[in-house]
Design a protein around this motif. Structure first.
Motif, PDB file in Angstrom:
ATOM      1  N   SER A 155     -33.997  -8.635 -79.266  1.00 30.82           N
ATOM      2  CA  SER A 155     -35.682  -9.104 -79.062  1.00 30.82           C
ATOM      3  C   SER A 155     -36.380  -8.031 -78.456  1.00 30.82           C
ATOM      4  O   SER A 155     -37.488  -8.167 -78.253  1.00 30.82           O
ATOM      5  N   LEU A 156     -35.697  -7.227 -77.646  1.00 29.24           N
ATOM      6  CA  LEU A 156     -36.493  -5.971 -77.162  1.00 29.24           C
ATOM      7  C   LEU A 156     -36.500  -4.606 -77.729  1.00 29.24           C
ATOM      8  O   LEU A 156     -37.100  -3.700 -77.123  1.00 29.24           O
ATOM      9  N   THR A 157     -35.600  -4.487 -78.778  1.00 32.75           N
ATOM     10  CA  THR A 157     -35.480  -3.086 -79.338  1.00 32.75           C
ATOM     11  C   THR A 157     -35.736  -3.200 -80.628  1.00 32.75           C
ATOM     12  O   THR A 157     -35.618  -4.020 -81.472  1.00 32.75           O
ATOM     13  N   ILE A 158     -35.994  -2.143 -81.383  1.00 33.14           N
ATOM     14  CA  ILE A 158     -36.061  -1.878 -82.644  1.00 33.14           C
ATOM     15  C   ILE A 158     -34.663  -1.455 -83.437  1.00 33.14           C
ATOM     16  O   ILE A 158     -34.264  -2.298 -84.299  1.00 33.14           O
ATOM     17  N   PRO A 159     -34.149  -0.558 -82.762  1.00 35.50           N
ATOM     18  CA  PRO A 159     -32.537  -0.671 -83.417  1.00 35.50           C
ATOM     19  C   PRO A 159     -31.774  -2.035 -82.974  1.00 35.50           C
ATOM     20  O   PRO A 159     -32.050  -2.370 -81.907  1.00 35.50           O
ATOM     21  N   ARG A 160     -31.057  -2.367 -83.618  1.00 35.29           N
ATOM     22  CA  ARG A 160     -30.306  -3.686 -83.269  1.00 35.29           C
ATOM     23  C   ARG A 160     -28.679  -3.450 -83.487  1.00 35.29           C
ATOM     24  O   ARG A 160     -27.985  -3.961 -84.234  1.00 35.29           O
ATOM     25  N   PRO A 161     -28.228  -2.573 -82.504  1.00 39.54           N
ATOM     26  CA  PRO A 161     -26.842  -2.397 -82.540  1.00 39.54           C
ATOM     27  C   PRO A 161     -25.932  -3.615 -82.314  1.00 39.54           C
ATOM     28  O   PRO A 161     -26.256  -4.650 -81.758  1.00 39.54           O
ATOM     29  N   GLU A 162     -24.657  -3.912 -82.854  1.00 39.62           N
ATOM     30  CA  GLU A 162     -23.870  -4.957 -82.786  1.00 39.62           C
ATOM     31  C   GLU A 162     -23.259  -4.800 -81.313  1.00 39.62           C
ATOM     32  O   GLU A 162     -23.055  -3.866 -80.961  1.00 39.62           O
ATOM     33  N   VAL A 163     -23.326  -6.069 -80.827  1.00 35.85           N
ATOM     34  CA  VAL A 163     -22.614  -6.169 -79.361  1.00 35.85           C
ATOM     35  C   VAL A 163     -21.317  -6.899 -79.304  1.00 35.85           C
ATOM     36  O   VAL A 163     -21.176  -8.072 -80.099  1.00 35.85           O
ATOM     37  N   ARG A 164     -20.374  -6.118 -79.212  1.00 40.20           N
ATOM     38  CA  ARG A 164     -18.838  -6.642 -79.090  1.00 40.20           C
ATOM     39  C   ARG A 164     -18.184  -6.879 -77.835  1.00 40.20           C
ATOM     40  O   ARG A 164     -18.479  -5.759 -76.697  1.00 40.20           O
ATOM     41  N   LEU A 165     -17.431  -7.913 -77.568  1.00 42.69           N
ATOM     42  CA  LEU A 165     -16.369  -8.045 -76.358  1.00 42.69           C
ATOM     43  C   LEU A 165     -15.223  -7.080 -76.591  1.00 42.69           C
ATOM     44  O   LEU A 165     -14.741  -7.350 -77.547  1.00 42.69           O
ATOM     45  N   SER A 166     -14.749  -6.658 -75.611  1.00 47.00           N
ATOM     46  CA  SER A 166     -13.666  -5.640 -75.464  1.00 47.00           C
ATOM     47  C   SER A 166     -12.424  -6.481 -75.805  1.00 47.00           C
ATOM     48  O   SER A 166     -12.366  -7.620 -75.438  1.00 47.00           O
ATOM     49  N   THR A 167     -11.284  -6.031 -76.578  1.00 49.30           N
ATOM     50  CA  THR A 167     -10.340  -6.639 -76.975  1.00 49.30           C
ATOM     51  C   THR A 167      -8.986  -5.812 -76.350  1.00 49.30           C
ATOM     52  O   THR A 167      -7.761  -6.252 -76.669  1.00 49.30           O
ATOM     53  N   VAL A 168      -9.352  -4.920 -75.598  1.00 53.54           N
ATOM     54  CA  VAL A 168      -8.361  -4.176 -74.964  1.00 53.54           C
ATOM     55  C   VAL A 168      -7.311  -4.731 -73.802  1.00 53.54           C
ATOM     56  O   VAL A 168      -8.057  -5.451 -72.928  1.00 53.54           O
ATOM     57  N   GLU A 169      -6.011  -5.219 -74.085  1.00 50.17           N
ATOM     58  CA  GLU A 169      -5.338  -5.824 -73.217  1.00 50.17           C
ATOM     59  C   GLU A 169      -4.692  -5.165 -72.231  1.00 50.17           C
ATOM     60  O   GLU A 169      -4.915  -3.822 -72.221  1.00 50.17           O
ATOM     61  N   GLY A 170      -4.511  -5.625 -70.956  1.00 53.19           N
ATOM     62  CA  GLY A 170      -4.245  -5.065 -69.788  1.00 53.19           C
ATOM     63  C   GLY A 170      -5.235  -4.222 -68.974  1.00 53.19           C
ATOM     64  O   GLY A 170      -6.431  -4.686 -68.937  1.00 53.19           O
ATOM     65  N   ASN A 171      -4.860  -3.253 -68.466  1.00 50.43           N
ATOM     66  CA  ASN A 171      -5.663  -2.228 -67.569  1.00 50.43           C
ATOM     67  C   ASN A 171      -6.285  -1.164 -68.579  1.00 50.43           C
ATOM     68  O   ASN A 171      -5.663  -0.427 -68.939  1.00 50.43           O
ATOM     69  N   PRO A 172      -7.557  -1.386 -68.969  1.00 49.03           N
ATOM     70  CA  PRO A 172      -8.143  -0.282 -69.961  1.00 49.03           C
ATOM     71  C   PRO A 172      -8.282   1.173 -69.308  1.00 49.03           C
ATOM     72  O   PRO A 172      -8.341   1.908 -70.276  1.00 49.03           O
ATOM     73  N   VAL A 173      -8.465   1.167 -68.249  1.00 50.97           N
ATOM     74  CA  VAL A 173      -8.441   2.446 -67.491  1.00 50.97           C
ATOM     75  C   VAL A 173      -7.136   3.198 -67.574  1.00 50.97           C
ATOM     76  O   VAL A 173      -7.125   4.326 -68.064  1.00 50.97           O
ATOM     77  N   LEU A 174      -5.940   2.530 -67.383  1.00 55.01           N
ATOM     78  CA  LEU A 174      -4.598   3.079 -67.336  1.00 55.01           C
ATOM     79  C   LEU A 174      -4.291   3.353 -68.892  1.00 55.01           C
ATOM     80  O   LEU A 174      -3.765   4.411 -69.277  1.00 55.01           O
ATOM     81  N   ALA A 175      -4.842   2.598 -69.848  1.00 55.61           N
ATOM     82  CA  ALA A 175      -4.604   2.835 -71.408  1.00 55.61           C
ATOM     83  C   ALA A 175      -5.238   3.989 -71.773  1.00 55.61           C
ATOM     84  O   ALA A 175      -4.790   4.567 -72.472  1.00 55.61           O
TER      85      ALA A 175
END
Length: 405
Positions: A365-385
């Motif tokens: 509602s606030l932008t002209i570009p409309r990128p898709e927003v997705r929720l992460s699916t990486v399991e466990g600790n993503p920093v370690l991964a």
């Protein structure tokens, strides 16, 4: 005008070896005929290649494949023991380390509690953490080819000092990377923790195959990773993506920011702010993730039956948070125009699909570009991964491109 360089026999062997090793990583174990088919090499050439790689210790036999037409075929796989790497996730409370072999299998883990205090010997602390993980893998530290350390901060390439991390004592020393590498006897790289989460997301999460995306991380603090043309964008001082300190409408204007998790976006969407918002709407919890997960659950429940007071309160709480997050992302989208936005971190993952849907709605509602927003699916600790991904990629580049006689 550049002149094409003819392929020498050794160069062609190295290219073929690399192709076979990549195929084994992606699909192994494989038979000689399968490697021949996947690489386009003749069967005699594939046989010579496998003998060469086996002699070099990069592949090992892994039994036989039966039940197929023709002769029983021997199986080959990557020799994981040919190299080992470590990934570390450093926070004020602990250092968590994982060790993986060349095939990417995690073979050892260790967590070292690190109560915050001044006068910390960071080399000794990292040595203890690496030694614990190496021992769990049946190794010693000198068997590690490299270590990638994820931390809540960023190393300034001009000074070699760690910034944005005043809350982690002991790490603010000159030539941090060289000091660690020399003191540990292991090649060390240091990377921002949210950047590593983005690498993990691109390798096997919701950003797989994406060349332009941003990843928003909300836990105690707020951070962002920016990937442009398939490459992490770190900025001149390593601080690209430190949007928690960005001025925001509705937040006090902080000048000469020094304290961690203060000012701007932090004061509206950081863990403390989210917990405060949830409590204002009647949702309790020991932390922001717990309280937000209860609000998200009430929204989902209310959607399946007649709306209740709890459902209405939850809707107001999630809408307010989504409005704040959408406004933050709108500023980023206006400048970067990413194809994709990934939400991650304990807080955003706790909000789940109800929060993701509302964030996307408010952002669009606030932008002209409309990128898709997705929720992460990486399991466990993503920093370690992500740390292991980076360490393995660099080590494989070295090992796989070594010309075998």
């Amino acid at each position: 005008m550049s002149v094409p360089v003819p392929g020498t026999p050794s160069l062609l062997r190295a290219i073929n070896d690399r192709a076979a090793l990549e195929a084994l990583l992606a699909r192994g174990p494989l038979t000689r005929p399968q490697i021949s088919d996947l690489t386009g090499l003749s069967k005699p050439t594939a046989s010579q290649l496998l003998a060469r790689l086996e002699q070099a210790g990069l592949v090992v036999r892994d039994g036989v494949r039966e039940g197929l037409p023709g002769r029983t075929a021997g199986l080959y796989r990557i020799n994981g023991a040919a190299a080992h790497v470590a990934g570390a996730d450093v926070t004020p409370a602990r250092i968590r380390v994982s060790v993986a072999d060349l095939a990417g299998t995690v073979v050892g883990e260790h967590t070292l509690p690190t109560p915050g205090r001044t006068g910390v010997d960071v080399v000794a602390r990292m040595a203890a953490a690496l030694d614990g993980a190496a021992a769990a893998a049946g190794l010693t530290r000198d068997r590690l080819d490299r270590a990638v350390v994820g931390i809540q901060g960023a190393v300034d390439p001009a000074t070699g000092r760690l910034g944005y991390a005043s809350h982690i004592p002991g790490w603010h020393i000159p030539d941090l990377v060289d000091t660690l590498s020399g003191g540990l006897g292991v090649r060390v790289a240091i990377e921002n923790d949210v950047n590593l989460a983005a690498l993990a997301e691109r390798a096997g999460g919701r950003a797989e195959g994406a060349s332009d995306f941003v990843l928003l991380w909300v836990a105690d603090g707020v951070g962002m990773a920016v990937v442009l043309n398939g490459t992490l964008h770190r900025g001149a001082t390593g601080g690209a993506g430190e949007i928690g300190y960005m001025p925001a409408v509705g937040a006090p204007l902080m000048r000469d920011v020094r304290r961690t998790h203060t000012g701007g976006v932090h004061s509206l969407t950081g863990g403390a702010a989210v917990l405060r918002l949830m409590r204002e709407h009647g949702f309790r919890g020991r932390d922001a993730a717990t309280a937000l997960s209860r609000a998200a659950a009430d929204v989902q429940t209310a959607g399946r039956r007649t709306a209740t007071d709890a459902g209405a309160r939850a809707e107001r709480a999630l809408t307010e948070l989504a409005t704040r997050l959408g406004a933050t992302l709108a500023t980023v989208v206006a400048v970067i125009d990413p194809a994709l936005v990934i939400l991650t971190g304990d807080v955003l993952r706790a909000g789940g699909e109800p929060l993701r849907t509302r964030v996307q709605q408010h952002l669009h509602s606030l932008t002209i570009p409309r990128p898709e927003v997705r929720l992460s699916t990486v399991e466990g600790n993503p920093v370690l991964a992500g740390a292991l991904q980076q360490a393995l990629r660099e080590t494989r580049d070295e090992v796989f491109t070594t010309t075998v006689p």
